[in-house]
Design a protein around this motif. Structure first.
Motif, PDB file in Angstrom:
ATOM      1  N   TRP A 122     -87.122 -52.953  62.576  1.00  0.00           N
ATOM      2  CA  TRP A 122     -88.315 -52.216  62.981  1.00  0.00           C
ATOM      3  C   TRP A 122     -88.184 -51.597  64.375  1.00  0.00           C
ATOM      4  CZ3 TRP A 122     -90.805 -53.593  67.386  1.00  0.00           C
ATOM      5  CH2 TRP A 122     -90.762 -54.920  67.819  1.00  0.00           C
ATOM      6  N   ILE A 123     -87.388 -52.182  65.253  1.00  0.00           N
ATOM      7  CA  ILE A 123     -87.216 -51.567  66.570  1.00  0.00           C
ATOM      8  C   ILE A 123     -86.502 -50.215  66.447  1.00  0.00           C
ATOM      9  CG2 ILE A 123     -85.941 -51.740  68.739  1.00  0.00           C
ATOM     10  CD1 ILE A 123     -86.771 -54.634  68.929  1.00  0.00           C
ATOM     11  N   PRO A 124     -85.344 -50.115  65.770  1.00  0.00           N
ATOM     12  CA  PRO A 124     -84.716 -48.788  65.634  1.00  0.00           C
ATOM     13  C   PRO A 124     -85.597 -47.789  64.888  1.00  0.00           C
ATOM     14  CG  PRO A 124     -83.169 -50.525  65.056  1.00  0.00           C
ATOM     15  CD  PRO A 124     -84.515 -51.168  65.176  1.00  0.00           C
ATOM     16  N   ALA A 125     -86.224 -48.244  63.790  1.00  0.00           N
ATOM     17  CA  ALA A 125     -87.055 -47.324  63.014  1.00  0.00           C
ATOM     18  C   ALA A 125     -88.247 -46.845  63.831  1.00  0.00           C
ATOM     19  CB  ALA A 125     -87.525 -48.001  61.734  1.00  0.00           C
ATOM     20  N   GLY A 126     -88.931 -47.766  64.492  1.00  0.00           N
ATOM     21  CA  GLY A 126     -90.123 -47.400  65.246  1.00  0.00           C
ATOM     22  C   GLY A 126     -89.816 -46.545  66.456  1.00  0.00           C
ATOM     23  N   LEU A 127     -88.760 -46.911  67.215  1.00  0.00           N
ATOM     24  CA  LEU A 127     -88.432 -46.146  68.412  1.00  0.00           C
ATOM     25  C   LEU A 127     -87.962 -44.745  68.041  1.00  0.00           C
ATOM     26  CD1 LEU A 127     -88.244 -46.140  71.457  1.00  0.00           C
ATOM     27  CD2 LEU A 127     -85.925 -47.062  71.282  1.00  0.00           C
ATOM     28  N   TYR A 128     -87.123 -44.644  67.018  1.00  0.00           N
ATOM     29  CA  TYR A 128     -86.631 -43.319  66.632  1.00  0.00           C
ATOM     30  C   TYR A 128     -87.772 -42.451  66.115  1.00  0.00           C
ATOM     31  CZ  TYR A 128     -83.040 -39.959  65.399  1.00  0.00           C
ATOM     32  OH  TYR A 128     -82.249 -38.838  65.367  1.00  0.00           O
ATOM     33  N   LEU A 129     -88.669 -43.032  65.321  1.00  0.00           N
ATOM     34  CA  LEU A 129     -89.814 -42.276  64.812  1.00  0.00           C
ATOM     35  C   LEU A 129     -90.706 -41.817  65.950  1.00  0.00           C
ATOM     36  CD1 LEU A 129     -91.377 -41.243  62.344  1.00  0.00           C
ATOM     37  CD2 LEU A 129     -92.545 -43.446  62.272  1.00  0.00           C
ATOM     38  N   GLY A 130     -90.897 -42.678  66.951  1.00  0.00           N
ATOM     39  CA  GLY A 130     -91.727 -42.299  68.083  1.00  0.00           C
ATOM     40  C   GLY A 130     -91.126 -41.158  68.880  1.00  0.00           C
ATOM     41  N   VAL A 131     -89.830 -41.222  69.139  1.00  0.00           N
ATOM     42  CA  VAL A 131     -89.171 -40.161  69.890  1.00  0.00           C
ATOM     43  C   VAL A 131     -89.196 -38.855  69.100  1.00  0.00           C
ATOM     44  CG1 VAL A 131     -86.953 -39.386  70.817  1.00  0.00           C
ATOM     45  CG2 VAL A 131     -87.725 -41.720  71.228  1.00  0.00           C
ATOM     46  N   ALA A 132     -88.907 -38.925  67.794  1.00  0.00           N
ATOM     47  CA  ALA A 132     -88.932 -37.714  66.964  1.00  0.00           C
ATOM     48  C   ALA A 132     -90.329 -37.098  66.925  1.00  0.00           C
ATOM     49  CB  ALA A 132     -88.456 -38.041  65.556  1.00  0.00           C
ATOM     50  N   SER A 133     -91.359 -37.936  66.895  1.00  0.00           N
ATOM     51  CA  SER A 133     -92.731 -37.433  66.852  1.00  0.00           C
ATOM     52  C   SER A 133     -93.122 -36.759  68.157  1.00  0.00           C
ATOM     53  CB  SER A 133     -93.696 -38.585  66.545  1.00  0.00           C
ATOM     54  OG  SER A 133     -93.441 -39.129  65.267  1.00  0.00           O
ATOM     55  N   ALA A 134     -92.539 -37.222  69.262  1.00  0.00           N
ATOM     56  CA  ALA A 134     -92.847 -36.627  70.566  1.00  0.00           C
ATOM     57  C   ALA A 134     -92.032 -35.369  70.835  1.00  0.00           C
ATOM     58  CB  ALA A 134     -92.596 -37.650  71.667  1.00  0.00           C
ATOM     59  N   SER A 135     -91.004 -35.124  70.026  1.00  0.00           N
ATOM     60  CA  SER A 135     -90.132 -33.975  70.244  1.00  0.00           C
ATOM     61  C   SER A 135     -90.833 -32.684  69.846  1.00  0.00           C
ATOM     62  CB  SER A 135     -88.843 -34.138  69.430  1.00  0.00           C
ATOM     63  OG  SER A 135     -88.084 -32.953  69.430  1.00  0.00           O
ATOM     64  N   THR A 136     -90.408 -31.588  70.491  1.00  0.00           N
ATOM     65  CA  THR A 136     -90.920 -30.267  70.110  1.00  0.00           C
ATOM     66  C   THR A 136     -90.062 -29.622  69.030  1.00  0.00           C
ATOM     67  OG1 THR A 136     -89.658 -29.238  71.895  1.00  0.00           O
ATOM     68  CG2 THR A 136     -91.926 -29.874  72.378  1.00  0.00           C
ATOM     69  N   LEU A 137     -88.961 -30.266  68.649  1.00  0.00           N
ATOM     70  CA  LEU A 137     -88.081 -29.742  67.606  1.00  0.00           C
ATOM     71  C   LEU A 137     -88.356 -30.509  66.323  1.00  0.00           C
ATOM     72  CD1 LEU A 137     -85.807 -27.741  66.993  1.00  0.00           C
ATOM     73  CD2 LEU A 137     -84.170 -29.532  67.599  1.00  0.00           C
ATOM     74  N   GLN A 138     -89.227 -29.975  65.495  1.00  0.00           N
ATOM     75  CA  GLN A 138     -89.665 -30.653  64.283  1.00  0.00           C
ATOM     76  C   GLN A 138     -89.506 -29.692  63.109  1.00  0.00           C
ATOM     77  OE1 GLN A 138     -93.699 -31.913  65.082  1.00  0.00           O
ATOM     78  NE2 GLN A 138     -93.035 -33.600  66.378  1.00  0.00           N
ATOM     79  N   ILE A 139     -88.356 -29.766  62.466  1.00  0.00           N
ATOM     80  CA  ILE A 139     -88.097 -28.796  61.401  1.00  0.00           C
ATOM     81  C   ILE A 139     -87.628 -29.437  60.106  1.00  0.00           C
ATOM     82  CG2 ILE A 139     -87.620 -26.866  62.947  1.00  0.00           C
ATOM     83  CD1 ILE A 139     -84.667 -27.432  62.674  1.00  0.00           C
ATOM     84  N   GLY A 140     -87.542 -30.788  60.053  1.00  0.00           N
ATOM     85  CA  GLY A 140     -87.104 -31.322  58.786  1.00  0.00           C
ATOM     86  C   GLY A 140     -86.888 -32.816  58.755  1.00  0.00           C
ATOM     87  N   TYR A 141     -86.869 -33.323  57.543  1.00  0.00           N
ATOM     88  CA  TYR A 141     -86.696 -34.753  57.295  1.00  0.00           C
ATOM     89  C   TYR A 141     -85.351 -35.253  57.802  1.00  0.00           C
ATOM     90  CZ  TYR A 141     -87.410 -39.091  54.574  1.00  0.00           C
ATOM     91  OH  TYR A 141     -87.601 -40.394  54.186  1.00  0.00           O
ATOM     92  N   ARG A 142     -84.361 -34.367  57.872  1.00  0.00           N
ATOM     93  CA  ARG A 142     -83.041 -34.814  58.295  1.00  0.00           C
ATOM     94  C   ARG A 142     -83.059 -35.389  59.703  1.00  0.00           C
ATOM     95  NH1 ARG A 142     -79.808 -30.754  61.171  1.00  0.00           N
ATOM     96  NH2 ARG A 142     -81.045 -28.866  61.578  1.00  0.00           N
ATOM     97  N   TYR A 143     -84.050 -34.997  60.508  1.00  0.00           N
ATOM     98  CA  TYR A 143     -84.132 -35.518  61.871  1.00  0.00           C
ATOM     99  C   TYR A 143     -84.675 -36.945  61.920  1.00  0.00           C
ATOM    100  CZ  TYR A 143     -82.965 -30.999  63.943  1.00  0.00           C
ATOM    101  OH  TYR A 143     -82.297 -29.862  64.324  1.00  0.00           O
ATOM    102  N   ILE A 144     -85.197 -37.442  60.828  1.00  0.00           N
ATOM    103  CA  ILE A 144     -85.681 -38.828  60.821  1.00  0.00           C
ATOM    104  C   ILE A 144     -84.945 -39.672  59.787  1.00  0.00           C
ATOM    105  CG2 ILE A 144     -87.950 -38.275  61.772  1.00  0.00           C
ATOM    106  CD1 ILE A 144     -89.053 -38.482  58.893  1.00  0.00           C
ATOM    107  N   LEU A 145     -83.748 -39.254  59.387  1.00  0.00           N
ATOM    108  CA  LEU A 145     -82.967 -40.061  58.452  1.00  0.00           C
ATOM    109  C   LEU A 145     -82.683 -41.471  58.976  1.00  0.00           C
ATOM    110  CD1 LEU A 145     -80.487 -37.420  56.997  1.00  0.00           C
ATOM    111  CD2 LEU A 145     -82.248 -38.680  55.742  1.00  0.00           C
ATOM    112  N   PRO A 146     -82.462 -41.678  60.293  1.00  0.00           N
ATOM    113  CA  PRO A 146     -82.305 -43.062  60.754  1.00  0.00           C
ATOM    114  C   PRO A 146     -83.518 -43.932  60.419  1.00  0.00           C
ATOM    115  CG  PRO A 146     -81.528 -41.550  62.435  1.00  0.00           C
ATOM    116  CD  PRO A 146     -82.201 -40.712  61.388  1.00  0.00           C
ATOM    117  N   VAL A 147     -84.715 -43.358  60.471  1.00  0.00           N
ATOM    118  CA  VAL A 147     -85.912 -44.129  60.121  1.00  0.00           C
ATOM    119  C   VAL A 147     -85.820 -44.591  58.670  1.00  0.00           C
ATOM    120  CG1 VAL A 147     -88.426 -44.050  59.951  1.00  0.00           C
ATOM    121  CG2 VAL A 147     -87.257 -42.826  61.804  1.00  0.00           C
ATOM    122  N   LEU A 148     -85.376 -43.696  57.782  1.00  0.00           N
ATOM    123  CA  LEU A 148     -85.253 -44.059  56.370  1.00  0.00           C
ATOM    124  C   LEU A 148     -84.256 -45.185  56.166  1.00  0.00           C
ATOM    125  CD1 LEU A 148     -85.906 -43.463  53.377  1.00  0.00           C
ATOM    126  CD2 LEU A 148     -84.009 -41.824  53.407  1.00  0.00           C
TER     127      LEU A 148
END
Length: 774
Positions: free
Chosen positions: A351-377
């Motif tokens: 949960w630490i890697p999934a949660g931290l990565y999801l949080g950083v991705a959500s705060a990013s201004t570059l949001q164009i696809g699921y591939r950027y959150i594959l580590p969460v998956l």
């Protein structure tokens, strides 16, 4: 019967079958899909590194996945020589080099090269599945490992990304392995586990810069995860605790191994990051970090659920995870999170890697696809499987698990082979993705194969294509008039001249991303005309097909635009009336179009050729009807073929316009000065871009000493009889010797295409030009 004797072999046969199912889905869908957006750049960048030893094309995307994908290309002996003399190679411009090397120099081989480059990464994805099984089995138990591996092997996001030549899933998999091995070290702090953890982390960072997030992940896991010492088990039992100081010291050691690994991947290069700077290890890698940050900070326009935003939304990643992750996984993940909350320290590895990565991705201004959150998956799979430390004992629980697995199987079957475009039932199902998403969530340029099949099945011969991708459609057998798109049709006459209000009749293939975002960075409403219509068909699940026709009695308005983009003008400016069809014609500076089909509105915001024809249309009075001028085309002399045979006007070029007349500003010129040739071209039928006029002033050796090349006119919108007037300024070099010089002109297909035949030759000769004594 001794159950232990057969359980071991049976276990690995089952693992092999699940991984074989995963591999089969990736391989079978791969042959049905054209090159996705980033695949071409990763493949050729990796090939360049393996061939030359220079990582200069890998400064933004580190080369681990690139080199792995390029390995099959090393065995090929039919590739064009690598262009070490190409300006883009010297400049480190991967995009420009790839376009020429893959899609021009190796065009006939390009689809096969893409397919070959995918194979090693499919194999890597299979290895990630094996690592996932081993990690869950060690942390929770074998039943949980089977659940996690099953979800992994049937997940459309894993299948779709696992068969691509990108660094997204490779980075996610290597991140997972590094965190798994970190847990192994904390339970059993051996040198081998420390080295394995640092090596995996270094490879992750050398695959994609985003993996530097492993630093805070490792620190948080070390602070939270409750492990014992040598032989210790989960929860801190079985040995003396590994003291925090030793954990932090181990973290430093892992960081050192990771840094050394990154340096090794970049060939142990040493040099300045910028010219004149201090020599540092891996300067190419260090040079790319601020550029990646700038790319993230700049953002990219994003489409989600009918809305467009330049920098995304805080909830974007949550929404795409909820709508593109299969519901069986989401349901099991919900139960797993409840289970993890009760054992929050033991489950910190996930949960630490999934949660931290999801949080950083959500705060990013570059949001164009699921591939950027594959580590969460990937970290979600162990969480979803965690409740299954043992197989369910109750019949309803067992039945529920079987139902969820069957559901996952059905989802994978329904979306095949369009895994990238997957949307679960919450998002409307697998056919609804193009309505709610754009970019790689649904459309990443992967459906040219399906488009080619559609064109053949429906005998389409008038295709217009707005394509969101990096591949050359013609390499996949798709012959089309390219509309404004990305990335090959973002600029140029055809883009500037596109009429978004009443497009010409024909068959239109519009990528979902183009449909919602137009040119992304500008002109996002370019295809609003099509968004309001129901598609007449579909190629794959990312390209929409529309058939546009107008009743024969529809009144027609015409507008000639000189300078500004047609789509940047309002319907009122163009003179469009309700219930009418608008035909637009566009020309850039130094060009003009006289409409032959009827009266036209002329909107001139750029310099035009110095010609009496143009002056007559743009006089002080109301705009003239250009049809009255078509018989007054000036001619300054007799044209000839290269052998001297006179060529009467109009001179018809095969598959092109006819040269109807020409004038020049003077018959003689002084060295160092210029003169202007003005040509008039009559449209005989539909013109196919690209097209260019060449005008050459030839020296004594037959080589050009002054020249003009171009075609600053959109072919779309031109009608038979239209007259195109072009201005060709020629600057005579100051060192030119006095004498009479040959002037030749003709048409060709740029950038390196053939000349269009005319009068049995490939060019026409004008009367000679006198270069006079100053």
């Amino acid at each position: 019967m001794n159950r232990g004797k057969w359980l071991g072999p049976a276990r690995w046969v089952g693992v092999f079958l699940l991984l074989a199912i995963l591999l089969a889905q990736m391989a079978a869908s791969s042959v049905r899909k054209s090159a996705a957006f980033d695949e071409t750049y990763h493949l050729i960048s990796g090939y360049a590194y393996l061939r030359t030893g220079s990582p200069r094309l890998s400064w933004e995307h580190p080369p681990v996945a690139q080199m792995l994908a390029a390995l099959p290309l090393l065995a090929r002996d039919d590739l064009a020589p690598f262009p070490l003399d190409h300006p883009a190679w010297r400049a480190g411009d991967a995009e420009a080099l790839v376009d020429d090397y893959l899609w021009v120099d190796n065009r006939s081989r390009a689809p096969g090269l893409i397919w070959a480059g995918r194979l090693p990464l499919m194999g890597l994805t299979v290895l990630f599945g094996l690592a996932l099984f081993a990690a869950i089995r060690a942390a929770v138990g074998e039943p949980a490992a089977w659940v996690g591996l099953t979800l992994f092997a049937l997940d459309p996001n894993v299948i779709g990304n696992g068969r691509l030549i990108t660094n997204d899933l490779p980075m996610a998999g290597l991140m997972f392995i590094s965190v798994w091995r970190l847990g192994a070290y904390l339970r059993k702090p051996t040198s081998l586990n420390l080295l394995a953890t640092g090596l995996a982390a270094g490879l992750a960072v050398a695959t994609k810069v985003s993996a530097v997030i492993l630093a805070p992940i490792f620190l948080l896991v070390i602070l939270v995860y409750p492990t014992g010492g040598v032989g210790g088990g989960v929860g801190g039992h079985g040995g003396p605790p590994l003291r925090m100081g030793r954990r932090l010291l181990a973290l430093v050691g892992m960081a050192g191994v990771a840094a050394l690994t990154v340096w090794a991947v970049f060939g142990f290069e040493i040099g300045p990051v910028r010219e004149g700077g201090v020599p540092l290890p891996a300067p190419t890698f260090l040079h790319g970090i601020p550029r990646v940050w700038q790319r993230i900070a700049r953002g990219t326009p994003t489409y989600l659920l009918g809305r467009v935003n330049d920098t995304g939304w805080w909830y974007y990643c949550l929404v795409i995870f909820a709508l593109k992750t299969p519901l069986p996984t989401l349901l099991l993940l919900a139960a797993g999170l409840v289970h993890a909350a009760r054992r929050w320290r033991e489950s910190a590895l996930w949960w630490i890697p999934a949660g931290l990565y999801l949080g950083v991705a959500s705060a990013s201004t570059l949001q164009i696809g699921y591939r950027y959150i594959l580590p969460v998956l990937l970290f979600a799979f162990p969480l979803a499987a965690a409740p299954f430390a043992a197989w369910p004992r109750s019949r309803p629980a067992r039945g529920g698990l079987v139902l969820l697995v069957a559901w996952a199987v059905l989802e994978a079957a329904l979306i095949f082979p369009d895994h990238l475009s997957y949307v679960n039932e919450l998002g409307g199902g697998v056919d609804n993705g193009w309505r709610i998403f754009a970019d790689m969530n649904v459309d990443w340029g992967q459906d040219l194969v399906a488009l080619g099949e559609y064109v053949e099945a429906h005998s389409v011969d008038d295709l217009r294509l707005a394509y969101f991708g990096s591949a050359y459609p013609v390499a996949y057998g798709v012959q089309a008039h390219l509309l404004p798109g990305f990335s090959r049709a973002m600029w140029g006459p055809e883009v500037a001249g596109f009429n978004p209000y009443t497009p010409p009749p024909g068959t239109y293939a519009i990528s979902a991303t183009s449909l919602h975002l137009g040119l992304i960075y500008r002109g996002q409403d370019l295809y609003a005309f099509f968004r309001d219509r129901v598609p007449d068909g579909r190629a794959g699940r990312s390209i929409l097909i529309y058939r546009i026709d107008y009743p024969s009695e529809t009144p027609v308005d015409r507008a000639v635009v000189i300078g500004p983009d047609v789509w940047g003008l309002s319907p009122e400016e163009l003179g469009l009336q309700e219930g009418h069809r608008l035909v637009t014609k566009w020309a850039g500076p130094g060009a003009f179009v006289l409409a032959a089909g009827g009266p036209a509105r002329y909107l001139v915001q750029a310099p035009v050729p110095d010609s009496p024809l143009v002056g007559a249309v743009l006089g002080d009075g109301p705009p003239a009807d250009g049809r009255s001028l078509l018989t007054r085309i000036p001619v300054d002399g007799v044209l000839a073929a290269p052998d001297g045979t006179p060529v009467p006007l109009p001179a018809s070029f095969r598959d092109g316009p006819s040269l109807a007349g020409w004038t020049r500003s003077a018959d003689g010129v002084i060295p160092g000065q210029s003169l202007t040739l003005v040509t008039c071209w009559r449209v005989e039928g539909p013109l196919t871009p690209p097209l260019a006029v060449f005008v050459h002033l030839l020296g004594e050796d037959g080589l050009p000493i002054a020249q003009w090349d171009g075609w600053p006119v959109a072919t779309e919108g031109l009608e038979p009889g239209d007259l195109i007037v072009l201005s060709h300024p020629l600057q005579v070099p100051a060192e030119t010797q006095p004498g009479r010089y040959v002037v030749q002109l003709g048409l060709y297909r740029p950038p390196h295409g053939p000349r269009l035949p005319v009068a049995g030759a490939d060019r026409l000769i004008l009367p000679p030009l006198a270069v006079e004594v100053p």
